[in-house]
Design a protein around this motif. Structure first.
Motif, PDB file in Angstrom:
ATOM      1  N   VAL A 155     -16.729   3.519 -59.376  1.00  0.00           N
ATOM      2  CA  VAL A 155     -16.067   4.761 -59.788  1.00  0.00           C
ATOM      3  C   VAL A 155     -15.422   5.437 -58.582  1.00  0.00           C
ATOM      4  O   VAL A 155     -14.262   5.875 -58.642  1.00  0.00           O
ATOM      5  CB  VAL A 155     -17.076   5.707 -60.467  1.00  0.00           C
ATOM      6  N   TRP A 156     -16.157   5.517 -57.461  1.00  0.00           N
ATOM      7  CA  TRP A 156     -15.604   6.158 -56.274  1.00  0.00           C
ATOM      8  C   TRP A 156     -14.462   5.335 -55.671  1.00  0.00           C
ATOM      9  O   TRP A 156     -13.495   5.898 -55.149  1.00  0.00           O
ATOM     10  CB  TRP A 156     -16.705   6.375 -55.238  1.00  0.00           C
ATOM     11  N   TRP A 158     -12.398   3.579 -57.435  1.00  0.00           N
ATOM     12  CA  TRP A 158     -11.270   3.870 -58.333  1.00  0.00           C
ATOM     13  C   TRP A 158     -10.651   5.235 -58.021  1.00  0.00           C
ATOM     14  O   TRP A 158      -9.429   5.403 -58.048  1.00  0.00           O
ATOM     15  CB  TRP A 158     -11.762   3.828 -59.777  1.00  0.00           C
ATOM     16  N   ILE A 159     -11.490   6.226 -57.699  1.00  0.00           N
ATOM     17  CA  ILE A 159     -10.978   7.563 -57.392  1.00  0.00           C
ATOM     18  C   ILE A 159     -10.107   7.548 -56.135  1.00  0.00           C
ATOM     19  O   ILE A 159      -9.055   8.194 -56.082  1.00  0.00           O
ATOM     20  CB  ILE A 159     -12.140   8.563 -57.233  1.00  0.00           C
ATOM     21  N   GLY A 165      -5.080   5.832 -57.013  1.00  0.00           N
ATOM     22  CA  GLY A 165      -6.288   6.637 -57.119  1.00  0.00           C
ATOM     23  C   GLY A 165      -5.994   8.107 -57.357  1.00  0.00           C
ATOM     24  O   GLY A 165      -4.927   8.631 -56.994  1.00  0.00           O
ATOM     25  N   ILE A 166      -6.936   8.795 -57.987  1.00  0.00           N
ATOM     26  CA  ILE A 166      -6.756  10.220 -58.263  1.00  0.00           C
ATOM     27  C   ILE A 166      -6.637  11.018 -56.970  1.00  0.00           C
ATOM     28  O   ILE A 166      -5.768  11.889 -56.832  1.00  0.00           O
ATOM     29  CB  ILE A 166      -7.925  10.750 -59.115  1.00  0.00           C
ATOM     30  N   ALA A 167      -7.516  10.732 -56.002  1.00  0.00           N
ATOM     31  CA  ALA A 167      -7.511  11.490 -54.749  1.00  0.00           C
ATOM     32  C   ALA A 167      -6.224  11.282 -53.947  1.00  0.00           C
ATOM     33  O   ALA A 167      -5.625  12.271 -53.475  1.00  0.00           O
ATOM     34  CB  ALA A 167      -8.735  11.119 -53.915  1.00  0.00           C
ATOM     35  N   ASN A 198     -20.426   9.059 -52.105  1.00  0.00           N
ATOM     36  CA  ASN A 198     -21.070   8.189 -53.088  1.00  0.00           C
ATOM     37  C   ASN A 198     -22.589   8.309 -53.021  1.00  0.00           C
ATOM     38  O   ASN A 198     -23.264   8.511 -54.039  1.00  0.00           O
ATOM     39  CB  ASN A 198     -20.635   6.742 -52.825  1.00  0.00           C
TER      40      ASN A 198
END
Length: 329
Positions: A155-156, A158-159, A165-167, A198
């Motif tokens: 998940v991290w 992917w972020i 990535g979202i970030a 994480n």
């Protein structure tokens, strides 16, 4: 001349019955003490035997392997005894101290401090909530703790994935970076910053619930007395809360230290961890040396070093608990 008649002296009372009774009571007391000492170990014996088979024997084999130059061949392996050559070669490498050891120590310290701080803040928040909201929020944060480390790491990743990535997209929209050319997984500091997020996200629920269990045992009268004396929120926390649940902080601190020193999954599953030595900690370094480079002796030696570090931390933990118990008495 008259003779003075004196009555014969009464015989001294025998001390045998009293001495015999005292001896019997001493024997009974010694027997009780012996039973009190041996009974717990007798009850623990089956579990200790199983643990010895599952933990002690593999540890002995790793220690033996660390003293050999081991070569895997078809149908088995051949080990050549080299003594402490693997340890000397490992500890003489500048990269091992500069990257592997430094990453392990600073990463663990950062994770422990942030996990305890965040967990304590969440525990203080939960302690102020009502029963229903405390149950809802407690169940929500426990979901993070129940999440497998592999899933949480993905998940991290992917972020913070490059470009998509979202970030990176958020930072790019603010003009801080160029998402097309920025990859946080290829630089040491951003890499470990993501890994720290994480680990803290995965570990703070345990600290929060444990500290909350300690907070609910503190009498409210102590806080009321502090408020009457004019103590502010920080003074009440430092002078009342911390001393009252110091053993709780001690337990979560030592356990978090042990867990964060041996972090493997959260580092190994991140992109770039297996291709750059400056990204490795002792756990991933040991794994890659043994199974990627086929240098089983060096990999085992680094694993033994990590075990010794954890053993020292565990001994400090046990000694602290005994000392705290003596102070309570």
């Amino acid at each position: 001349m008259e003779e003075t008649l004196t009555a014969p002296a009464a015989p001294a009372p025998s001390k045998e019955p009293a001495r015999s009774g005292r001896t019997e009571s001493e024997k009974a007391l010694r027997k009780k003490r012996r039973v009190a000492i041996t009974r717990p170990w007798t009850l623990l014996a089956p579990s200790l035997v199983v643990l010895a088979g599952l933990l002690l024997w593999p540890l002995i084999q790793v220690g033996k392997l660390s003293l050999q130059s081991y070569e895997v061949k078809f149908g088995g392996g051949v080990g050549t005894w080299t003594g402490f050559d693997n340890y000397r070669a490992l500890l003489s490498q500048d990269e091992f101290w500069k990257y592997v050891v430094a990453n392990t120590v600073f990463f663990a310290v950062a994770c422990v401090v942030l996990t305890i701080v965040l967990g304590t803040l969440v525990a203080l928040l939960l302690n102020r909530l009502g029963t229903v909201w405390r149950l809802i929020c407690g169940s929500a944060i426990m979901a993070a703790w129940a999440m497998p480390a592999v899933t949480g790491t993905q998940v991290w990743v992917w972020i913070f994935a490059p470009e998509d990535g979202i970030a990176p997209k958020l930072a790019g929209s603010l003009g801080l970076i160029d998402p097309a050319t920025t990859n946080w997984f290829t630089e040491r500091l951003p890499f470990y910053a993501i890994a720290t997020l994480n680990v803290v996200h995965h570990g703070f629920p345990f600290v929060a619930i444990t500290v909350l269990a300690g907070l609910v045992t503190i009498p409210k009268e102590l806080y009321e007395a502090g408020m009457i004396d004019g103590a502010n929120a920080w003074q009440r926390f430092w002078k009342i809360t911390v001393p009252a649940i110091r053993p709780v902080f001690m337990v979560v601190g030592i356990l978090s230290t042990i867990w964060d020193f041996k972090v493997f999954t959260q580092i190994f599953m991140m992109p770039g961890a297996d291709s750059q030595e400056e990204m490795l900690n002792i756990g991933t370094y040991s794994y890659l040396k043994a199974f990627a480079a086929d240098d089983y002796g060096t990999g085992a030696a680094s694993a033994v070093i990590l075990t010794l570090i954890l053993l020292i931390i565990t001994l400090v933990y046990i000694r602290t608990l005994f000392k705290q118990g003596e102070e309570d008495l």
